[in-house]
Design an enzyme around this catalytic site. Sequence first.
Site, PDB file in Angstrom:
ATOM      1  N   GLU A   1      49.182  11.238  35.146  1.00  0.00           N
ATOM      2  CA  GLU A   1      47.811  11.604  35.526  1.00  0.00           C
ATOM      3  C   GLU A   1      46.833  10.808  34.674  1.00  0.00           C
ATOM      4  O   GLU A   1      46.763  10.990  33.459  1.00  0.00           O
ATOM      5  CB  GLU A   1      47.582  13.106  35.312  1.00  0.00           C
ATOM      6  CG  GLU A   1      46.135  13.502  35.585  1.00  0.00           C
ATOM      7  CD  GLU A   1      45.822  14.948  35.189  1.00  0.00           C
ATOM      8  OE1 GLU A   1      46.752  15.786  35.151  1.00  0.00           O
ATOM      9  OE2 GLU A   1      44.637  15.228  34.908  1.00  0.00           O
TER      10      GLU A   1
ATOM     11  N   ARG B   1      37.841   9.734  33.307  1.00  0.00           N
ATOM     12  CA  ARG B   1      36.844  10.034  32.276  1.00  0.00           C
ATOM     13  C   ARG B   1      36.354   8.777  31.582  1.00  0.00           C
ATOM     14  O   ARG B   1      35.505   8.847  30.703  1.00  0.00           O
ATOM     15  CB  ARG B   1      37.438  10.961  31.217  1.00  0.00           C
ATOM     16  CG  ARG B   1      37.788  12.312  31.758  1.00  0.00           C
ATOM     17  CD  ARG B   1      38.376  13.194  30.677  1.00  0.00           C
ATOM     18  NE  ARG B   1      39.160  14.231  31.296  1.00  0.00           N
ATOM     19  CZ  ARG B   1      39.938  15.066  30.647  1.00  0.00           C
ATOM     20  NH1 ARG B   1      40.051  14.996  29.337  1.00  0.00           N
ATOM     21  NH2 ARG B   1      40.624  15.982  31.295  1.00  0.00           N
TER      22      ARG B   1
ATOM     23  N   THR C   1      40.915  14.919  36.616  1.00  0.00           N
ATOM     24  CA  THR C   1      39.496  15.227  36.420  1.00  0.00           C
ATOM     25  C   THR C   1      38.678  14.916  37.684  1.00  0.00           C
ATOM     26  O   THR C   1      37.539  14.452  37.602  1.00  0.00           O
ATOM     27  CB  THR C   1      38.903  14.485  35.192  1.00  0.00           C
ATOM     28  OG1 THR C   1      39.891  14.375  34.155  1.00  0.00           O
ATOM     29  CG2 THR C   1      37.729  15.260  34.615  1.00  0.00           C
TER      30      THR C   1
ATOM     31  N   LYS D   1      47.120  24.041  39.266  1.00  0.00           N
ATOM     32  CA  LYS D   1      47.038  23.769  37.834  1.00  0.00           C
ATOM     33  C   LYS D   1      46.461  25.030  37.179  1.00  0.00           C
ATOM     34  O   LYS D   1      45.472  25.575  37.674  1.00  0.00           O
ATOM     35  CB  LYS D   1      46.106  22.571  37.614  1.00  0.00           C
ATOM     36  CG  LYS D   1      45.687  22.316  36.179  1.00  0.00           C
ATOM     37  CD  LYS D   1      44.911  21.005  36.065  1.00  0.00           C
ATOM     38  CE  LYS D   1      44.329  20.847  34.661  1.00  0.00           C
ATOM     39  NZ  LYS D   1      43.926  19.458  34.382  1.00  0.00           N
TER      40      LYS D   1
END
Length: 220
Positions: free
Chosen positions: A47, A51, A74, A134
């Site tokens: 993953e 960011r 994200t 998640k």
Amino acid sequence: MTPKDQSQAMRTICANVPVIPVLVIDDPKIARPLAEALVEGGLPVLEVTLRTPAALPAIEAMDQVPGAIVGAGTLRCTRDVELATSAGAQFGVSPGCTTALVKASEYAALPLLPGASTASEVMSLSDCGYDMLKFFPAEASGGVKMMGNLAGPFPEISFCPTGGITKDNFAMYMACPTVRCVGGSWIATRDMIRDHDWCAVRQIAQETCEMAKANEPHSS
Ligand code: 3PG
């Protein structure tokens, strides 16, 4: 791709991995050796968090590594889903979820692992059709105890707890019946990545896989 199909795809992607390394990448040039170290260490599902400006080129570079299954983390809005898909992400991860994110993932046919940390959020996402979520932020939201409590009313929901997981509490999470795999940055920290310490990344990945095997495995 319906939410139900997205969750099924996520279950398949995560079928044989105990951990999804959560990666923050500052320099796209290191994406390839980092992915190679993780694949060699036994953790091919990656993953890359959106960011940093390097995230999208890093996803593109990691996609070229044989065996790597690269996703974007994200994801917060429709644009993030579009960018992730264009970069070649094979799945998406979100800290929470919104209606826009669900629609964008359906439209883009991007398997999404949406985030939840309360019973109501689990119920909302379950209503949409998701059955793999998640659990974020895992430790701050009650950790293993909360996982156990959510398993009571939601035995059919699989979780990927993320947030505050380390080598010290990893096995406890994996022992939870509803935990399919966990996510975490401890496998390849930002410092390790900055120092190009691929030996350490490979070793931690290997040790984590060995630890997972030594504990009760979850079948898919
Ligand atoms: C995140 O999205 O940052 C993940 O939850 C990673 O959390 P961790 O750094 O505590 O593993």
